[in-house]
Structures are given as C-alpha cells and as structure tokens.
Design a protein around this motif. Sequence first.
Motif, PDB file in Angstrom:
ATOM      1  N   GLN A 309       0.901  -1.032   0.248  1.00 31.03           N
ATOM      2  CA  GLN A 309       0.208   0.081   0.042  1.00 31.03           C
ATOM      3  C   GLN A 309       1.018   1.317  -0.175  1.00 31.03           C
ATOM      4  O   GLN A 309       0.291   2.836   0.108  1.00 31.03           O
ATOM      5  N   ASP A 312      -0.162   3.861  -2.046  1.00 32.30           N
ATOM      6  CA  ASP A 312      -1.295   4.553  -2.485  1.00 32.30           C
ATOM      7  C   ASP A 312      -1.901   5.749  -1.580  1.00 32.30           C
ATOM      8  O   ASP A 312      -0.843   5.764  -1.172  1.00 32.30           O
ATOM      9  N   LYS A 315      -1.863   6.967   1.902  1.00 30.64           N
ATOM     10  CA  LYS A 315      -1.283   5.856   3.405  1.00 30.64           C
ATOM     11  C   LYS A 315      -0.190   5.896   3.832  1.00 30.64           C
ATOM     12  O   LYS A 315       0.972   6.344   2.951  1.00 30.64           O
ATOM     13  N   PHE A 330       2.447   8.746  -3.759  1.00 30.59           N
ATOM     14  CA  PHE A 330       1.556   8.024  -4.752  1.00 30.59           C
ATOM     15  C   PHE A 330       1.921   9.919  -5.424  1.00 30.59           C
ATOM     16  O   PHE A 330       2.172   9.001  -6.746  1.00 30.59           O
TER      17      PHE A 330
END
Length: 364
Positions: A309, A312, A315, A330
């Motif tokens: 993750q 993402d 996060k 990201f």
Amino acid sequence: MDAVVEIASFENAPCGFVAFDDRGKILEINARLADWLDRERADLLGSPVREILSKASRIVFETSLIPLLKMNQKIDGVSLDLVRRDGTKLPILLSGERSGTGETAVTRLVLLNAGGRRNYERELAEARATAEAQLATEAKEGELREQFVAILGHDLRNPLAALSSAIRMLAKSTTGDRERLIAAHAEDSIQRMSRLIDTTLDFARVRLGAGFELDLSGSARLGDQIQLVVHELSSANPDRKIDLDMDLQYKPSCDVWRIGQLLSNLLANALCHGDPEQPVSARVSCKEDALTISVTNKGEPIPPEMMEQLFDPFKRPKTTSKHGLGLGLFIVSEIAKAHEGEMQVASDSGTTEFSFRMPYSPDT
C-alpha cells in the motif's frame, strides 16, 4: 409394481404435464399441474388447453406457438403465464413436442414453475439498477469533490504568494533579531503550505484523469535541480545529513522539475521515517541504458502489511507522529508512470531503499 410407481411419479413429478389433440382439447394432465391451477383433474380433461392460460399468453400460444409446433414439431423454453381458479397468474417455462398429423396429432407439453426464477430475475435487475445508480452518484460526488479541491488549491496560490512577498519585505526592513526570527518561521510555514497545496493539486489532477503534463525542454538542468532539492531539504533539516552521489554522463529526456519533485518526496520520506542519527543517501545516475534515482535510509523496516500500500494515496504508518497528507509516495509513483519508469522498494532489518528507473538511450 413398476407400472404403479411410474404412474405415481408422473402424477407428482416436480413439473406439470398436459397433452392435447389437434383441436386443442386436453387428453391428459397430471396431478401436479391440476394442483398448480387449483382445479380438479377430471374437470380439466376434455376442456380447451387455452383455458389454462392467461389472456395474453393465449394470444402468444395460438398465434405463435401452435404454428411453430406444426412447422418444427417442438418448442423449448417458452415463458408464459397460467391462470389459476381465482384468476391469479402462475409464470411457467414451457417446452413441447408434437407427434402425428391431422386429426391424430397429439401435442405434449412439459411446464416448469418459473415464479421463483422471475422473482430472482426481478430482484437481480432491481439490485443492479440500485448499484448502478449508487455508483453513478458516488462517481459524480467524487468528481465534484476533486474539482472543488483543484479550484480551492488554485485560488489559494495568489493570496499565499502575496503573503510570502509581504513577509520577505518585512524581514528586510526589520532590524530586530526576534522580528527576523518570527518572519523566518512565518516564511517556513508559508513554504510548507505551498508544498501541501501543490501536492493536493497534483492528486486532484491525477484523480480527475488529467495526469501530469511533462515539460521535456529543460533536461540539461537536471543536475542543478538535483543539487537544489538536496540543498533545500538540508536547510530545512539542519540536524540531518544527506549524502549525494550524482553521475550524469548523459542528459536524459525528462521533466526536470517533476524529477526533482520525485527526489524531494523520497528524501522527505526517508528523513521522516529513517533513523535520525543516521545519514540519508541519494544516488542519481544517468548512463547509456537508464536514468536511476535511489534514496536509502537506516532504521526500522517497513511493516510487511504496508508494502503493498506504499504508493496508495493517504496511506501512512499508523505509528508515525509526523505531519502530512500521505500523498508523497503516491505522487512519486505517478511521476514515475508519466516518465514510463518504475518504482521499486526494498526494506530489511537495517536499510530501506526506494529506487526509480527510467529506461533511456542517448540515441532516442
């Protein structure tokens, strides 16, 4: 004994059965079908088969199905409605076969109760319509939210720039150490706010489908941009050491500012989550095959559950007390994609390394 069992099975089979002659008179009907119709079996024998159908189904039966039976000798899976004694309808699926010709012709029909299936299909259609409507609503609301964020971020730029200019002017005109310190702190806060706005706008741009528009005209200044990023982060973190190893044998075709943003986000992430007593290392290289950037820090490894993750949006490790939107990595990932590059992460008990690789050839 076998004949008795066969007759009993026919009468109580899980499907209806009816046979009628060329004039449409019922010759045979099983107990199951009579029970569905709430009629006495004896009363149905000799009556027109059309009478067990609803008015709409009679039209289809007589104008379409009977001609098909005479032409093809059989029909399969036709949806019709029977009519019970009290006038209510019973949906069925009908298959049939015709044998013989003329007055000796006999048609046999097998009927399956389709009430449950029709209810299921109706509920399925309603559920699908509800889900599609909900998705459309959520998509519209999400787009409006992201447009709002983009507009808000854009409108914040001008007053923020004016405020920054005013503080710099005040800092130049003041002679007191305390006043200069306050102005410096205010300028630091403005720069941090500016970076948050830029990150928010980048996120909104990506989510709205616009992506990053790359400016490939300034590739020759990549080295200067890398030096500037390291200097800015070193100045913002005077108690931390950043080691830079740069080897730019070629000038890759890239968006210099975005590559600098990628490096800046990786360094900020390493400074935030790495061991504060250990230096952060940055390696930038452009050789014949690729432009590569890697950032390494010492400290606790990334938890396994976080690895998938990392890139993402929003996060962040639950244990961190640092501030931020959780969009840095990201944005890094999106910049890498825009350059047709890739990100990789390696994290063990003592070292964490984020690396970017963009294939490059001097001849292209």
